[in-house]
Design a protein around this motif. Structure first.
Motif, PDB file in Angstrom:
ATOM      1  N   THR A 141     -33.760  29.697  -0.587  1.00 13.93           N
ATOM      2  CA  THR A 141     -34.504  29.409  -1.099  1.00 13.93           C
ATOM      3  C   THR A 141     -35.579  28.881  -0.636  1.00 13.93           C
ATOM      4  O   THR A 141     -36.179  27.920  -0.248  1.00 13.93           O
ATOM      5  CB  THR A 141     -33.191  27.981  -0.885  1.00 13.93           C
ATOM      6  OG1 THR A 141     -33.151  27.952   0.526  1.00 13.93           O
ATOM      7  CG2 THR A 141     -31.839  28.015  -1.230  1.00 13.93           C
ATOM      8  N   PRO A 142     -36.460  29.669  -1.405  1.00 19.84           N
ATOM      9  CA  PRO A 142     -37.510  29.297  -1.152  1.00 19.84           C
ATOM     10  C   PRO A 142     -38.610  28.337  -1.902  1.00 19.84           C
ATOM     11  O   PRO A 142     -37.424  28.068  -3.065  1.00 19.84           O
ATOM     12  CB  PRO A 142     -38.231  30.391  -1.115  1.00 19.84           C
ATOM     13  CG  PRO A 142     -37.809  31.512  -2.461  1.00 19.84           C
ATOM     14  CD  PRO A 142     -36.357  30.717  -2.084  1.00 19.84           C
ATOM     15  N   THR A 144     -42.511  27.430  -3.656  1.00 13.92           N
ATOM     16  CA  THR A 144     -43.224  27.675  -4.345  1.00 13.92           C
ATOM     17  C   THR A 144     -43.463  28.314  -3.741  1.00 13.92           C
ATOM     18  O   THR A 144     -44.335  29.730  -4.193  1.00 13.92           O
ATOM     19  CB  THR A 144     -43.518  27.264  -5.583  1.00 13.92           C
ATOM     20  OG1 THR A 144     -43.884  26.118  -5.429  1.00 13.92           O
ATOM     21  CG2 THR A 144     -42.245  26.025  -6.785  1.00 13.92           C
ATOM     22  N   GLU A 146     -43.784  29.195  -0.972  1.00 10.77           N
ATOM     23  CA  GLU A 146     -43.028  30.612   0.027  1.00 10.77           C
ATOM     24  C   GLU A 146     -42.822  32.051  -0.909  1.00 10.77           C
ATOM     25  O   GLU A 146     -43.154  32.798  -0.073  1.00 10.77           O
ATOM     26  CB  GLU A 146     -41.252  29.497   1.136  1.00 10.77           C
ATOM     27  CG  GLU A 146     -41.704  28.177   1.956  1.00 10.77           C
ATOM     28  CD  GLU A 146     -40.741  28.117   1.983  1.00 10.77           C
ATOM     29  OE1 GLU A 146     -40.487  27.154   3.495  1.00 10.77           O
ATOM     30  OE2 GLU A 146     -39.844  27.352   1.394  1.00 10.77           O
ATOM     31  N   ALA A 147     -42.554  32.136  -1.565  1.00 17.22           N
ATOM     32  CA  ALA A 147     -42.158  32.657  -2.395  1.00 17.22           C
ATOM     33  C   ALA A 147     -43.651  33.230  -3.705  1.00 17.22           C
ATOM     34  O   ALA A 147     -43.943  34.419  -2.633  1.00 17.22           O
ATOM     35  CB  ALA A 147     -41.621  32.026  -4.034  1.00 17.22           C
ATOM     36  N   ARG A 148     -44.473  32.606  -3.185  1.00 19.45           N
ATOM     37  CA  ARG A 148     -45.544  33.470  -3.028  1.00 19.45           C
ATOM     38  C   ARG A 148     -45.643  33.938  -2.005  1.00 19.45           C
ATOM     39  O   ARG A 148     -46.724  35.601  -1.872  1.00 19.45           O
ATOM     40  CB  ARG A 148     -46.809  32.249  -3.747  1.00 19.45           C
ATOM     41  CG  ARG A 148     -46.921  31.945  -4.826  1.00 19.45           C
ATOM     42  CD  ARG A 148     -47.432  31.159  -5.793  1.00 19.45           C
ATOM     43  NE  ARG A 148     -47.771  31.026  -7.033  1.00 19.45           N
ATOM     44  CZ  ARG A 148     -47.414  29.482  -7.401  1.00 19.45           C
ATOM     45  NH1 ARG A 148     -46.762  27.923  -6.439  1.00 19.45           N
ATOM     46  NH2 ARG A 148     -47.172  28.859  -8.924  1.00 19.45           N
ATOM     47  N   LEU A 157     -44.286  32.991 -11.154  1.00 16.42           N
ATOM     48  CA  LEU A 157     -43.098  32.982  -9.848  1.00 16.42           C
ATOM     49  C   LEU A 157     -41.428  33.825 -10.691  1.00 16.42           C
ATOM     50  O   LEU A 157     -41.419  34.119  -9.621  1.00 16.42           O
ATOM     51  CB  LEU A 157     -42.496  30.947 -10.134  1.00 16.42           C
ATOM     52  CG  LEU A 157     -43.579  30.699  -9.623  1.00 16.42           C
ATOM     53  CD1 LEU A 157     -43.367  29.250  -9.729  1.00 16.42           C
ATOM     54  CD2 LEU A 157     -43.241  30.886  -8.062  1.00 16.42           C
ATOM     55  N   CYS A 160     -42.321  36.627  -8.800  1.00 14.92           N
ATOM     56  CA  CYS A 160     -42.103  36.874  -7.362  1.00 14.92           C
ATOM     57  C   CYS A 160     -40.354  36.657  -6.799  1.00 14.92           C
ATOM     58  O   CYS A 160     -39.700  37.083  -6.153  1.00 14.92           O
ATOM     59  CB  CYS A 160     -42.292  35.343  -6.586  1.00 14.92           C
ATOM     60  SG  CYS A 160     -44.172  34.918  -6.363  1.00 14.92           S
ATOM     61  N   ALA A 161     -39.827  36.141  -7.990  1.00 13.41           N
ATOM     62  CA  ALA A 161     -37.886  36.344  -7.774  1.00 13.41           C
ATOM     63  C   ALA A 161     -37.781  37.754  -8.145  1.00 13.41           C
ATOM     64  O   ALA A 161     -36.811  38.370  -7.414  1.00 13.41           O
ATOM     65  CB  ALA A 161     -37.140  35.355  -8.581  1.00 13.41           C
ATOM     66  N   LEU A 164     -38.405  38.984  -4.784  1.00 16.84           N
ATOM     67  CA  LEU A 164     -37.036  39.645  -3.784  1.00 16.84           C
ATOM     68  C   LEU A 164     -35.622  40.041  -3.829  1.00 16.84           C
ATOM     69  O   LEU A 164     -35.078  40.134  -2.970  1.00 16.84           O
ATOM     70  CB  LEU A 164     -37.427  37.988  -3.716  1.00 16.84           C
ATOM     71  CG  LEU A 164     -39.292  36.843  -3.111  1.00 16.84           C
ATOM     72  CD1 LEU A 164     -38.947  35.502  -2.913  1.00 16.84           C
ATOM     73  CD2 LEU A 164     -39.585  37.794  -2.061  1.00 16.84           C
ATOM     74  N   VAL A 172     -31.758  34.267  -5.690  1.00 12.68           N
ATOM     75  CA  VAL A 172     -33.561  33.692  -4.719  1.00 12.68           C
ATOM     76  C   VAL A 172     -32.703  32.509  -6.076  1.00 12.68           C
ATOM     77  O   VAL A 172     -33.097  32.597  -7.589  1.00 12.68           O
ATOM     78  CB  VAL A 172     -34.472  34.420  -5.873  1.00 12.68           C
ATOM     79  CG1 VAL A 172     -35.996  33.879  -5.274  1.00 12.68           C
ATOM     80  CG2 VAL A 172     -34.752  35.795  -4.934  1.00 12.68           C
ATOM     81  N   ILE A 174     -35.509  29.405  -6.490  1.00 10.01           N
ATOM     82  CA  ILE A 174     -36.692  28.293  -6.551  1.00 10.01           C
ATOM     83  C   ILE A 174     -36.779  27.328  -6.223  1.00 10.01           C
ATOM     84  O   ILE A 174     -37.368  26.966  -8.116  1.00 10.01           O
ATOM     85  CB  ILE A 174     -37.717  29.589  -7.215  1.00 10.01           C
ATOM     86  CG1 ILE A 174     -38.400  31.177  -6.587  1.00 10.01           C
ATOM     87  CG2 ILE A 174     -39.735  29.133  -6.651  1.00 10.01           C
ATOM     88  CD1 ILE A 174     -38.884  31.426  -7.178  1.00 10.01           C
TER      89      ILE A 174
END
Length: 279
Positions: A141-142, A144, A146-148, A157, A160-161, A164, A172, A174
Motif C-alpha cells: 500500500t504505497p 505515490t 513511496e511507489a516512485r 504510476l 511503478c505498480a 512492484l 499493489v 497506490i
C-alpha cells in the motif's frame, strides 16, 4: 482441540507514535473498528508531534522477533500488517519471521518518510524492503511518493505498480493523496494489470496516519477472509470517513477519528457525499 476465537487476530509490526495519530496506535484503532483484535509488535519508538518526527529509536531485531514469535506461538494470528520498521536489522528480522509463516496474508505499508518530510528509511532499507519483503506481500500500500521510490526508473504510476508486481507483490494499491488532483484516485493493481480505481472526494488539510489507518483496515478484513478488492473498497470508505471526522488536536496535521462510528446517531451527518461506510 484449541477453539478458534470468534474475533480475527491481526498482528501489526510498526513504530510507536506518542501523538496517537499514526503507527501502532492507529493500527490498533483501525483493527478494532473493522472487527478484529490487534496484537501489536513494536519495531521502533519515535519522538514526534503532529508536525514531524524528531527522533527514531529502532528496536533490536532479535527483540522484534521475540515479541512476534511469542504471540504467534500462543494465538491464532490470521493476518499480518507491517508499517514503520526503522532499520535494516528490522527488515532482515521480519524477513526471517515471514519465512516461518508463509501462509499468513501480509499487508505492507512501506513507510519511508514522515508526513512532515523526515526520512525514515535510507537507500539500504528501501532496497531491503524491495528485495526481502515485497515478494512476500499480499497487498502493498504505497502512496505515490513511496511507489516512485520503490520502483526507481518507472516513468508512470502504472509502470511503478507493474514493477512492484513483477517484484513479487500479489496486489499493489497506490494511494493518491499526494497528487495534485481535485479528487483522490486510489488504484488497485494485480494479475499484471490495473484492476480498479477507487476515487474519493479530496478533503481539506493534511492528515497524520491515513496510510496506517488504511493498511491496518485492509489487514483486519483479510483476517476475516474478505477478498482483496472488497477489503480495499471497505478500507478506503472507512479511512475516508475517519479523515472526514478528523480533528486538529495539535499544532500540525489533523488526526483521523478512527472511532467516528461510535458517535451518537443524533450527531451523524447524513448529508455528506462521500463513499458509503463499510458494514
Amino acid at each position: 482441540m484449541i477453539m478458534q476465537p470468534s474475533v480475527p487476530i491481526v498482528m501489526t509490526l510498526a513504530g510507536s507514535d506518542p501523538t496517537g495519530g499514526a503507527g501502532i496506535q492507529a493500527d490498533i484503532e483501525s483493527i478494532l473498528s473493522m472487527g478484529g483484535h490487534a496484537a501489536p509488535v513494536i519495531t521502533a519508538v519515535t519522538v514526534q508531534d503532529t508536525r514531524d518526527v524528531v527522533a527514531l529509536a529502532p528496536m533490536d531485531g532479535e527483540l522484534i522477533i521475540q515479541q512476534a514469535r511469542t504471540v504467534l506461538e500462543d494465538m491464532p494470528v490470521a493476518a499480518l500488517k507491517v508499517g514503520l520498521l526503522g532499520s535494516m536489522e528490522a527488515v532482515e528480522a521480519l524477513h526471517a519471521l515471514l519465512n516461518d509463516y508463509p501462509e499468513l496474508p501480509l499487508v505492507l505499508d512501506p513507510v519511508l518518510a514522515a508526513g512532515g518530510g523526515a526520512a525514515l528509511a535510507d537507500e539500504e532499507m528501501v532496497d531491503g524492503i524491495l528485495q526481502l519483503l515485497v515478494p512476500r506481500t499480499t497487498v502493498l500500500t504505497p502512496n505515490t511518493l513511496e511507489a516512485r521510490a520503490l520502483a526507481r526508473g518507472s516513468d508512470t504510476l502504472d509502470a511503478c505498480a507493474m514493477a512492484l508486481l513483477d517484484q513479487g507483490a500479489e496486489y499493489v494499491f497506490i494511494t493518491g493523496t499526494h497528487e495534485r488532483t481535485s479528487e483522490v484516485h486510489n488504484t488497485l493493481y494485480g494479475n499484471h494489470r490495473r484492476l480498479e480505481v477507487f476515487p474519493v472526494p479530496r478533503l481539506e488539510g493534511e492528515f497524520h496516519g491515513s496510510g496506517c489507518t488504511l493498511s491496518a483496515a485492509i489487514a483486519a478484513l483479510l483476517a476475516q477472509g474478505t477478498a482483496v478488492p472488497v477489503a480495499v473498497h471497505e478500507a478506503v470508505s472507512y479511512t475516508w470517513h475517519s479523515l472526514q471526522a478528523g480533528r486538529r488536536l495539535g499544532m500540525g496535521q489533523k488526526l483521523p477519528n478512527r472511532l467516528f462510528w461510535a458517535r451518537d446517531e443524533a450527531d451523524e451527518d447524513d448529508t455528506d457525499d462521500g463513499p458509503h461506510e463499510p458494514h
